[in-house]
Every structure is written in structure tokens, then in C-alpha cells.
Design a protein around this motif. Sequence first.
Motif, PDB file in Angstrom:
ATOM      1  N   TYR A  40       0.808  -1.231   0.000  1.00 15.44           N
ATOM      2  CA  TYR A  40       0.000   0.000   0.000  1.00 15.44           C
ATOM      3  C   TYR A  40       0.832   1.269   0.000  1.00 15.44           C
ATOM      4  O   TYR A  40       2.006   1.283   0.361  1.00 15.44           O
ATOM      5  CB  TYR A  40      -0.954  -0.002   1.200  1.00 15.44           C
ATOM      6  CG  TYR A  40      -0.474   0.675   2.461  1.00 15.44           C
ATOM      7  CD1 TYR A  40      -0.843   1.996   2.753  1.00 15.44           C
ATOM      8  CD2 TYR A  40       0.327   0.007   3.400  1.00 15.44           C
ATOM      9  CE1 TYR A  40      -0.421   2.621   3.924  1.00 15.44           C
ATOM     10  CE2 TYR A  40       0.745   0.613   4.569  1.00 15.44           C
ATOM     11  CZ  TYR A  40       0.371   1.934   4.826  1.00 15.44           C
ATOM     12  OH  TYR A  40       0.793   2.552   5.984  1.00 15.44           O
ATOM     13  N   ILE A  41       0.183   2.337  -0.432  1.00  9.39           N
ATOM     14  CA  ILE A  41       0.678   3.704  -0.276  1.00  9.39           C
ATOM     15  C   ILE A  41      -0.491   4.547   0.215  1.00  9.39           C
ATOM     16  O   ILE A  41      -1.623   4.387  -0.253  1.00  9.39           O
ATOM     17  CB  ILE A  41       1.223   4.278  -1.593  1.00  9.39           C
ATOM     18  CG1 ILE A  41       2.425   3.459  -2.089  1.00  9.39           C
ATOM     19  CG2 ILE A  41       1.644   5.746  -1.422  1.00  9.39           C
ATOM     20  CD1 ILE A  41       2.980   3.898  -3.433  1.00  9.39           C
ATOM     21  N   GLY A  42      -0.210   5.427   1.168  1.00  9.50           N
ATOM     22  CA  GLY A  42      -1.247   6.295   1.711  1.00  9.50           C
ATOM     23  C   GLY A  42      -1.241   7.654   1.021  1.00  9.50           C
ATOM     24  O   GLY A  42      -0.187   8.191   0.673  1.00  9.50           O
ATOM     25  N   LEU A  61       2.495   1.592  -7.576  1.00  8.75           N
ATOM     26  CA  LEU A  61       1.332   0.724  -7.360  1.00  8.75           C
ATOM     27  C   LEU A  61       0.929   0.031  -8.664  1.00  8.75           C
ATOM     28  O   LEU A  61       0.545  -1.146  -8.664  1.00  8.75           O
ATOM     29  CB  LEU A  61       0.162   1.539  -6.812  1.00  8.75           C
ATOM     30  CG  LEU A  61       0.302   2.043  -5.372  1.00  8.75           C
ATOM     31  CD1 LEU A  61      -0.817   3.012  -5.034  1.00  8.75           C
ATOM     32  CD2 LEU A  61       0.311   0.879  -4.372  1.00  8.75           C
ATOM     33  N   ARG A  62       1.013   0.749  -9.764  1.00 14.37           N
ATOM     34  CA  ARG A  62       0.671   0.154 -11.065  1.00 14.37           C
ATOM     35  C   ARG A  62       1.619  -0.992 -11.401  1.00 14.37           C
ATOM     36  O   ARG A  62       1.185  -2.064 -11.844  1.00 14.37           O
ATOM     37  CB  ARG A  62       0.714   1.236 -12.147  1.00 14.37           C
ATOM     38  CG  ARG A  62       0.334   0.721 -13.537  1.00 14.37           C
ATOM     39  CD  ARG A  62       0.272   1.885 -14.524  1.00 14.37           C
ATOM     40  NE  ARG A  62       0.129   1.424 -15.904  1.00 14.37           N
ATOM     41  CZ  ARG A  62      -1.030   1.173 -16.518  1.00 14.37           C
ATOM     42  NH1 ARG A  62      -2.162   1.323 -15.856  1.00 14.37           N
ATOM     43  NH2 ARG A  62      -1.057   0.778 -17.779  1.00 14.37           N
ATOM     44  N   SER A 112      -8.368   5.136 -11.072  1.00 19.28           N
ATOM     45  CA  SER A 112      -8.947   4.154 -12.002  1.00 19.28           C
ATOM     46  C   SER A 112      -8.248   4.176 -13.351  1.00 19.28           C
ATOM     47  O   SER A 112      -8.351   3.218 -14.120  1.00 19.28           O
ATOM     48  CB  SER A 112     -10.447   4.414 -12.176  1.00 19.28           C
ATOM     49  OG  SER A 112     -10.664   5.724 -12.660  1.00 19.28           O
ATOM     50  N   ALA A 113      -7.513   5.258 -13.650  1.00 14.59           N
ATOM     51  CA  ALA A 113      -6.751   5.299 -14.903  1.00 14.59           C
ATOM     52  C   ALA A 113      -5.509   4.420 -14.838  1.00 14.59           C
ATOM     53  O   ALA A 113      -4.986   3.988 -15.866  1.00 14.59           O
ATOM     54  CB  ALA A 113      -6.346   6.746 -15.225  1.00 14.59           C
ATOM     55  N   TYR A 114      -5.043   4.129 -13.637  1.00 12.73           N
ATOM     56  CA  TYR A 114      -3.775   3.407 -13.467  1.00 12.73           C
ATOM     57  C   TYR A 114      -3.948   2.002 -12.895  1.00 12.73           C
ATOM     58  O   TYR A 114      -3.088   1.153 -13.104  1.00 12.73           O
ATOM     59  CB  TYR A 114      -2.852   4.204 -12.526  1.00 12.73           C
ATOM     60  CG  TYR A 114      -2.379   5.498 -13.109  1.00 12.73           C
ATOM     61  CD1 TYR A 114      -1.233   5.556 -13.898  1.00 12.73           C
ATOM     62  CD2 TYR A 114      -3.080   6.679 -12.886  1.00 12.73           C
ATOM     63  CE1 TYR A 114      -0.799   6.752 -14.440  1.00 12.73           C
ATOM     64  CE2 TYR A 114      -2.656   7.883 -13.437  1.00 12.73           C
ATOM     65  CZ  TYR A 114      -1.524   7.913 -14.206  1.00 12.73           C
ATOM     66  OH  TYR A 114      -1.098   9.098 -14.756  1.00 12.73           O
ATOM     67  N   MET A 198       4.883   1.444   0.838  1.00  9.17           N
ATOM     68  CA  MET A 198       5.790   2.210  -0.014  1.00  9.17           C
ATOM     69  C   MET A 198       5.522   3.699   0.166  1.00  9.17           C
ATOM     70  O   MET A 198       4.452   4.109   0.606  1.00  9.17           O
ATOM     71  CB  MET A 198       5.601   1.809  -1.481  1.00  9.17           C
ATOM     72  CG  MET A 198       5.907   0.351  -1.747  1.00  9.17           C
ATOM     73  SD  MET A 198       5.724  -0.107  -3.499  1.00  9.17           S
ATOM     74  CE  MET A 198       3.937  -0.108  -3.685  1.00  9.17           C
ATOM     75  N   GLY A 199       6.512   4.500  -0.188  1.00 13.08           N
ATOM     76  CA  GLY A 199       6.359   5.946  -0.102  1.00 13.08           C
ATOM     77  C   GLY A 199       7.643   6.624  -0.526  1.00 13.08           C
ATOM     78  O   GLY A 199       8.633   5.967  -0.845  1.00 13.08           O
TER      79      GLY A 199
END
Length: 416
Positions: A40-42, A61-62, A112-114, A198-199
Motif C-alpha cells: 500500500y501507499i497512503g 502501485l501500477r 482508475s486510470a492506473y 511504499m512511499g
Amino acid sequence: MTYHPKSDFIAVMMQRGFLADCTDYQGLDEALMKGAQPGYIGFDATAKSLHVGSLIQIMMLRWLQKTGGKPITLMGGGTTRVGDPSFRADERPLLGPDDIADNIAGIKKVFSAYLTYGDGPSDALMIDNAEWLNGLNYLDFLRDIGRHFSINRMLSFESVKSRLDREQSLSFLEFNYMILQAYDFMELHRRYGCILQMGGSDQWGNIVNGIDLTRRVIDGEVYGLTSPLLTTSDGKKMGKSQSGAIWLNPDMLSPYEFWQFWRNTTDADVGRFLKLYTELPVDECDRLGALAGSEINEAKIRLANEVTGLLHGAEAAQTAEATSREVFERGGVGDDLPTLTLSAAELGDGISIVQLIVRAGLAGSGKEAKRLISENGARIDDAPLTDAGLMIDAAALAAPIKLSAGKKRHALVQLG
């Protein structure tokens, strides 16, 4: 680094320049070989849109999803009420619940694009940390969670030290942020089996806190991975331009302006940005980035098309390129340029050219617009604009006029 990864995800992160640091390369690498592992990423909801500075995280994330992992986009409905102090010189303004909800609704549109969301093994999840943070009992939280945090250690993190070294106030409210972010990681592991946070590298301390807390409280094995904090080759922070932030939502920045931002990439950054922000093969990114002279401009157009296509769709990218060629190569107006439409009431007896330049987004203030004119950087319908006192009336707007700031930034002004 000499580590040779087994998992596709770590390999991509290393090859394309996403990787700044990892808490345990081998442990994470082996864990990722065991199927669709969640990571995850926040994203805190401090504005109605994310900007280009967040795009490196979205691309991570993609790639996690494309290599078989399960991405989680964590919306900060809870943590936004506190504000992340990491490497900030001052406290964030506090937002109310309605503002936060509106911002989250705007931010969600980009993902939603990625990413592909759904119920499949590697389908993405969108979760709001308000789900567990809003209902916390403070005394229970202090006793069960707070006791695991050392103030001495928290003060040693660079994100906190940089603030204290400048003798700028760090409120107790902000100091709690890193505890809440650590708690998020533990809850995501407990509820969804999430093994990875991740970040950006400014989040290293917060991520390490979450790993420690998860191990101490529920004996969970989790990992952290950070990306470099990006600046352009001329030292500017990624995501900023002369006219402000480069937003990802089309209602805050037109696809043409987004495309133009990438088209204006500095020569030295082209290869690096192709690796980070597109899915072109690494060899092709290196080839395009090594072009010189006028050929590098075609590489920049490729970069702009690829990045804009991912976010806004291939048709928007093609339209932006066509508009750009019309404006720059043929001296035309271009149908897709950012447009300022004035009503007759707004125009009145006339409006100053300085005010028009500001309202069209070509300058941040009247002072900046006047300087642009005095330095011969402004044009009106492709002719030099030298009179800062020029007034534009209805007769001048019988047809749309084109305003330009330098060679690369343009806008139309018309009467509605």
C-alpha cells in the motif's frame, strides 16, 4: 547495490530508478514470490486532486499490480485531520470532515486510470483509514499502542529533526501523525494481509515505525520500500511549474497543459522520466534519453504522449500534440488551448492586459505579469506585448485573442 532480485516487482523498481531504500531486500523479494501480496501507499486528502509529485507513487502501485501484486490505495480520511509534518516548515491547515470528503472524492478519480479495482487476487483495493481511526478510544490507544513508541527515537528521525533544528514549532497534534501512520500499517496487515508499505524517502521514519509496531503487537512480518524524492536536473521540486502545481485531475489542469508540462522537460531528465512515468522498455527509454539536438524534442513528445495517454487517454494525448504543433509549428491558435471566457459584465468598459495575463494563468500575480512584459516575455496574437497599461475592450475581443508567456505557454481569451 549488488542485490539480484528474484521477483519481477523488485527487478522493475531497481531497473527503472524507483528504488531509494528497502528495509529487507531479500525478505521482501522472497515474500513477493509467494503470490499476489498486498502493498500500500497512503494519500492524504489535502486537496481535491493529487499533483505530478504523487505520480511516482501511483506508478509504483501500477507496477506492483502488473507484476502480480495487489495494490492498496489508502485514503487518509482519518490522518488528514492531523496532517503529516514530514519535512514541512509549518503546520498544515486543519480541514473539516466535509472538505476531506470532497477532496477524497476528487482524488479517487485518478486511480482508475492506473489501477484495476475489483475482487480478484491482484485487483486493487481502495480503503479509507477513517474506517479504524475515527472510532479509536484515546486512553485505550495510548495504553495499547503509544507504549511501543520511544520519544527519543521519534525525535531522531530526519523529518522531525529538520523541523526542530530550524526552531519551528512542531505541535503535539502533528507529532501523533507518525503513530497513526504506523497504526495504519498494522491494521492493513491485520485486516488485509498487507506486507508492504511504499512511499517517498521522506516517509522512511514513518514506515519503519509501522514495521516495528506490527512486529511488536501482532508479530507480523512486513516490509518497507521508498522511492527517491525527485527534483528536476535544474534543482526544482518535481510537480511545480511557473504557473503552479501540475494537477492530475482534468478539471484542475487541462490535458493540454499537462501534456505541455512533459513536453517542456529538460533534456537531461528525458531518459529518467521515461523510465519512471511510462511503460516503455528500459532500452528504449535509454535510447530516447540519449538523443541530442533537435531529435531530443521528438523524445519529449513521446514522453508527453505516453504520460498523458496513461492519465487522460490516448485521444487526449493526440489532441494535445496536434494543438501544440498547430501553435508552435504553424503559428495558429489551436482549439485545445487553455481558454479564459469573460462575460460582458466582467469586461465592462475594459480590462487591463496585466489582469488578463494573471486570470489566464500565465502569471501568478500582477507584479509577475508586469515583469514578463518589461522583459519582453509576453506576446499578444504572436506580436510582442510592450505596454503594461494596455486595456482590452469588447472591440478587441470581437475574435478570441492568444496570450503567450515565453515560447511555450499560451492561453486564449474570448468573450462569452
